[in-house]
Structures are given as structure tokens and as C-alpha cells.
Write a protein that holds these residues in place. Structure first.
Motif, PDB file in Angstrom:
ATOM      1  N   SER A 147      -4.937   2.013  -3.461  1.00  0.00           N
ATOM      2  CA  SER A 147      -5.604   0.811  -2.995  1.00  0.00           C
ATOM      3  C   SER A 147      -4.575  -0.238  -2.602  1.00  0.00           C
ATOM      4  O   SER A 147      -3.501  -0.342  -3.199  1.00  0.00           O
ATOM      5  N   GLN A 148      -4.920  -1.019  -1.588  1.00  0.00           N
ATOM      6  CA  GLN A 148      -4.024  -2.088  -1.144  1.00  0.00           C
ATOM      7  C   GLN A 148      -4.138  -3.267  -2.101  1.00  0.00           C
ATOM      8  O   GLN A 148      -5.215  -3.587  -2.584  1.00  0.00           O
ATOM      9  N   GLU A 149      -3.004  -3.926  -2.395  1.00  0.00           N
ATOM     10  CA  GLU A 149      -3.033  -5.069  -3.296  1.00  0.00           C
ATOM     11  C   GLU A 149      -2.150  -6.182  -2.767  1.00  0.00           C
ATOM     12  O   GLU A 149      -1.152  -5.935  -2.088  1.00  0.00           O
ATOM     13  N   TRP A 192       0.850  -1.188   0.000  1.00  0.00           N
ATOM     14  CA  TRP A 192       0.000   0.000   0.000  1.00  0.00           C
ATOM     15  C   TRP A 192       0.879   1.228   0.000  1.00  0.00           C
ATOM     16  O   TRP A 192       1.843   1.321   0.783  1.00  0.00           O
TER      17      TRP A 192
END
Length: 461
Positions: free
Chosen positions: A11-13, A7
Motif C-alpha cells: 500500500s502507498q503511504e 510505494w
């Protein structure tokens, strides 16, 4: 443990795919333990989730023990030598703006090519993120799709992602029109199919053409709530660079013989019979689009063409590729002979006698007024009116009648010896009966004969 997530303010991935064998060794460690190593390649925050489980939790002698514990290791990287994903994306878009004319098409193409230069497909299927693609330079289709989406977002170009057949790709809106892009399948150095640039084969396709490669997509675009409907090839790579027109031109001679024979339905074999259907179907769909937008003529008629690609797979090793065509013929508009306006239509035999019109029939009269000529842009023929009614060919008479949109109210005006010939759409000339210039002499449609009785003086009022 779960795979690390990344992050950097967006957006977190998940950096990796937790289902891959690379992570299986951490599922059951027994009592030996295990060292875990992970490289942090971008500035930002990484989180790794560890789960500790007591395998003896069902032992009645250990019913008070802790059997499940979860903890998170969080690492923040701030290293100028390892820029964040967002920084890499913003730098790329800034470079893109410097090297393009800032049009949506040119930016989408530049960012497409830039993405392909950044990573190689990860055949281990482990790396699946924008982080892995941009900093580790490897990734699956999810990496390609995510990177391109982030770039387009930063460039202000609308986009979305689509899935099918265990695959994902991008929808992109260029100049108000959605089209399909598959960067994963474009990432190739192969050149197996003549002058077909495989590195851009999936750039700017319609839904129907993308479904040739990914069959599940047919169900996607037929849903009522599907928002990326792509029906136009005007932003296709081969259409924009002129290659589609070049391909279509190779069929011109073979095509032209059919309109010359006034055939309305016919077929032409495609030149790429040796290409697999997944390739020839897409290329021929693009060529058909170019054929449909090319101007075709035969004699003095314009040909409206509807060409469609038809690739029939007969077996795994045999298929047939052709174009099915329908042609409609339209006579080209005649050149303008006179300007629109009011004219006194006088006999070339006696300029004092002119055509007088009525509902019962036309005749010569010394007191005849002017008639209004208005050119029809589609045909180049003229509507001739008096008092709002139109000069109409009705059997063996020329009469005034209310406008009805029929060809019987269209007249061709052309120069002839002694003046102008006025000929109906059916080919009958306005004629001074028996070449008489007497008051009230009949004026009627008669077969063209080139005599003075069919030559008229048009005197603008």
C-alpha cells in the motif's frame, strides 16, 4: 507541494505529516523560488506532488494566464544498500521464526520488541510512516502501528488498528483471542515503578485496561460493529511470564484472613498507592485477573473469588488503589470411598438382614436386593437408587422418591468401625432403629452416634 509518498508493491503511504512546520516553507515561495531536498532511504518508488499557482490570477489584465499547474516527480530507487520496507519486514519475520517456537504469542512478542529497537519517537511529529521508522529510525505513533501491522501480516497473525485521543495502536489476535497492544507507549527505557516492566506494560491488554490510558477507547469498544473486542488477559505479558502470579501472591496472607472468617465481600489496599492511576489501574487489573485464577481454600471449602481493581482519583495529587473482592464458598469434593455400582446394604449386627427400600420407608429384610451407588463428582457424595428412584431423607424417614436435584438425595459414605457409615447431606446417619435385626425393622435417619446400628456392610453385587 504535498509530502512525498512511498510505494514498494504494497500500500502507498505518506512518508511525512503534511501539517507539520517542516513543510510550511513550501506553501508560498513568491518569485524567489526555493530549492527542495529530500533523502530517498529505501528501495521503491517515491512520488512528490508539486502545485504551481499564479498569485495574479485574479488580475483582470491577466485573465488568459495559467493560474494552476500540477506535476508529479517520481523517483524509483533500486539499491541493495537501501532495502525496501517489504524486504526489511520479511527479513525480520524470517529471523523471528528462527528465534522463536513459531507460536503466535512468542512471535507477537518478538516482533513487538524488535519494532521498539528500530526507532525512536519523533517529537517533531514529522515522520509518520513505516518507511521513516524502518529506514530513518524515527516516527510517530503511526509509524509504530504501521510497522507492527506489516510485521504481523507477514507472520500470518490477524491484527487491526485502533484510534483514540489523537493516537493509534494495534489490536492483535493471538490463539483466537483479541488483545490490545500499544508499542508507542511501550517504547521507553524508564523504570520508575518497582518491578513493573514499563517496556511491556501495554502488551496484551483488554479493552477496559487500554481505556485507562486512552479514554476515547471506551466509546470504541462499546460500538455494535466493533470487531476487536478484547476481554481476556491470558496473553498478557505479565500473565504469561508469571509476574502477575508473583504480584498476586504478595496479597495471599492479607486475603486469606477474610475467607477464614467466611467474609463474602471485602477490600484490600493495593501496594502501588504511589503509582499514578494510569499505571496502577492497569497493573492492578492484571493482578486481579491472577487472583481470580488462583486456587483459594479455607478449611475444607473451595473459595470462588471475584476480584476487581478499583482506583479512585480524589485529586490530581491524591488517589486510592484497592481490590474489591467477592467470595463464594464451596465444600471440596470428598474422596472416593467406594466404586460406583450395586451393593447389598446389610446390617453389621446381622449380615443376613439388609436394607429394603420403598416409597413409604426403609426397613430390614432378609430378602432385600442391591442398591445402586453413584458418586456425585462435585461433592463426593453418593446418590443411592433402586428401580430408578433415589433414597431420600424426608423428615424422620428414609424413603424412595423421584430425582429432584436436592441435597436430601445425597449421602456421604465413610469407613467406620464394623463397616461403613451412610450419612445424609444434612448430617443424619442411616440407622437401624433400636439396633433390632427383626424382619421389617425400621431403618431411618438419626443423629450420628457411632454405634453398630449405624454401621453397614456393603457387599458388591
Amino acid at each position: 507541494m504535498d509530502v512525498p509518498t512511498y510505494w514498494d508493491g504494497g500500500s502507498q503511504e505518506s512518508v511525512c505529516d503534511p501539517s507539520r512546520p517542516a513543510w510550511a516553507s513550501y506553501y508560498s515561495l513568491g518569485t524567489a523560488g526555493h530549492d527542495f531536498t529530500f533523502d530517498f532511504t529505501a528501495s521503491g518508488t517515491y512520488r512528490i506532488y508539486f502545485y504551481f499557482m499564479d498569485n495574479d490570477r485574479n488580475d483582470p489584465q491577466n485573465d488568459k494566464g495559467i493560474y494552476y499547474l500540477r506535476t508529479t516527480a517520481e523517483v524509483t530507487v533500486n539499491d541493495a544498500a537501501r532495502p525496501s520496507v517489504t524486504q526489511i519486514v520479511n527479513d525480520a519475520v524470517a529471523q523471528c521464526r528462527q528465534q522463536t517456537n513459531d507460536s503466535e504469542y512468542d512471535m507477537a512478542l518478538w516482533l513487538h520488541d524488535w519494532t521498539l529497537d528500530q526507532l525512536e519517537y519523533d517529537h517533531s511529529l514529522n515522520w509518520c510512516s513505516a518507511e521513516s521508522g524502518l529506514t530513518r529510525h524515527q516516527g510517530t505513533c503511526e509509524s509504530y502501528q504501521r510497522i507492527y501491522s506489516k510485521l504481523l501480516d507477514a507472520a500470518g497473525i490477524a491484527n487491526g488498528h485502533i484510534t483514540g485521543n489523537g493516537h493509534t495502536w494495534n489490536a492483535v489476535k493471538i490463539d483466537g483471542k483479541w488483545c490490545q497492544m500499544d508499542l508507542t507507549w511501550d517504547d521507553t527505557s524508564d523504570n520508575w515503578y518497582g518491578d513493573l516492566d514499563q517496556r511491556h506494560l501495554y502488551f496484551g491488554l483488554t479493552d477496559e485496561l487500554m481505556a485507562i490510558a486512552h479514554s476515547d477507547h471506551t466509546a470504541n469498544y462499546q460500538k455494535d460493529d466493533y470487531v476487536y473486542r478484547s476481554t481476556d488477559l491470558s496473553n498478557n505479558y505479565f500473565v504469561r511470564n508469571g509476574k502477575a502470579d508473583e504480584w498476586a501472591e504478595k496479597y495471599a496472607d492479607r486475603f486469606q484472613q477474610h475467607p477464614n472468617a467466611k467474609e463474602e465481600i471485602f477490600s484490600i489496599d493495593a501496594d502501588n498507592q504511589s503509582f499514578p492511576p494510569s499505571i496502577s489501574g492497569i497493573q492492578n487489573g492484571i493482578v486481579a485477573y491472577a487472583m481470580n485464577h488462583k486456587e483459594w481454600k479455607t478449611d475444607n471449602a473451595k473459595v470462588d473469588l471475584a476480584a476487581a481493581s478499583n482506583v479512585i482519583k480524589e485529586s490530581n495529587s491524591k488517589w486510592n488503589a484497592r481490590y474489591d473482592l467477592k467470595a463464594q464458598y464451596k465444600i471440596a469434593a470428598l474422596e472416593k470411598i467406594i466404586d460406583d455400582g450395586a451393593y447389598r446394604v446389610a446390617s453389621s449386627l446381622d449380615g443376613g438382614m439388609a436394607v429394603s427400600t420403598s416409597a413409604s420407608g426403609c426397613s430390614l429384610s432378609s430378602g432385600a436386593g442391591a442398591l445402586t451407588f453413584e458418586r456425585d463428582a462435585a461433592t463426593g457424595l453418593y446418590r443411592i437408587s433402586s428401580g430408578g428412584a433415589l433414597l431420600t431423607e424426608s423428615g424422620d424417614r428414609a424413603v424412595l422418591a423421584e430425582a429432584d436435584g436436592s441435597a436430601s438425595q445425597l449421602w456421604r459414605v465413610s469407613a467406620c468401625e464394623g463397616g461403613y457409615a451412610i450419612v445424609s447431606a444434612s448430617g443424619m446417619a442411616l440407622d437401624d432403629y433400636a439396633q433390632s435385626t427383626a424382619e421389617g425393622n425400621r431403618v431411618w435417619p438419626y443423629s450420628p452416634n457411632g454405634t453398630a446400628a449405624q454401621a453397614w456392610l456393603l457387599v458388591k453385587s
